[in-house]
Write a protein that holds these residues in place. Structure first.
Motif: not given
Length: 205
Positions: A25-28, A84-85, A111-113
């Motif tokens: 996982l990578v958060k931007v 919420s990404d 899950p809601d994505f």
């Protein structure tokens, strides 16, 4: 809105979408990587057999995940990390399917994505002979990474989206999706809502 999202990549033990054995996982935030996470996952029975083909691809063996937590532990971590990404992945249908199928294998609520596919964005951004992740990432200026390492692949995916957004002068994912004519995907309750919106109540009868 800035270019914010979480890039995700899974490796699986075999051809089953419920056999997740590694996730990156990578958060931007505002077009910059601000956080990374990699975890090994113990696939659920009866999806826990490792095929020789998959081991050759990603190098993960049963011994490497024998003491790893199951998806029931990792799912809350994914929710917390991504929030919420929109989840971005190269061939997003595969990775979103892994989330949905592995979650279902544990008897948990999917899950809601929402998701956006960097493969499809790359096809609408670059002119390449191949749009495989290493080739598309090179076009985005990201190269020399270890393909089929979940974290490295997630970083490559993130680089494609950030570069494509700059190239299309898109200041958020909504604009990037609009300019490239790539539709958002969805899993969980949001997918059901989107289907109702698209097809109307008669389509569900």
């Amino acid at each position: 809105m800035p270019v914010d999202f979480t890039a995700i990549d899974f490796e699986t033990a075999n051809s089953s979408g419920a056999s997740a054995c590694s996730v990156g996982l990578v958060k931007v935030r505002d077009g910059r990587v601000v956080d990374r996470m990699h975890r090994y996952i113990r696939p659920p029975f009866p999806h826990d057999e490792f095929s020789e083909w998959n081991i050759r691809i990603h190098g993960i063996t049963p011994e490497m995940v024998a003491d790893a937590p199951g998806w029931d532990v990792h799912l809350p971590m994914l929710r917390e990390f991504a929030g919420s990404d929109v989840l971005v992945a190269h061939n997003a249908g595969f990775d979103m399917g892994v989330i949905a199928k592995t979650t279902a294998a544990f008897g948990l609520d999917v899950p809601d994505f929402r998701s956006l596919c960097s493969l499809q964005v790359a096809r609408r951004t670059y002119h390449l002979d191949s749009y495989r992740l290493p080739v598309a990432a090179m076009a985005a200026g990201f190269e020399g990474f270890s393909h089929h390492d979940a974290l490295a692949d997630a970083e490559a995916c993130a680089a494609i989206i950030v570069h494509a957004a700059k190239r299309h002068e898109a200041d958020d994912l909504e604009r990037l999706a609009h300019v490239t004519r790539v539709q958002f995907g969805a899993i969980g309750p949001v997918a059901t809502r989107d289907q109702r919106t698209a097809h109307g109540p008669m389509a569900l009868q």
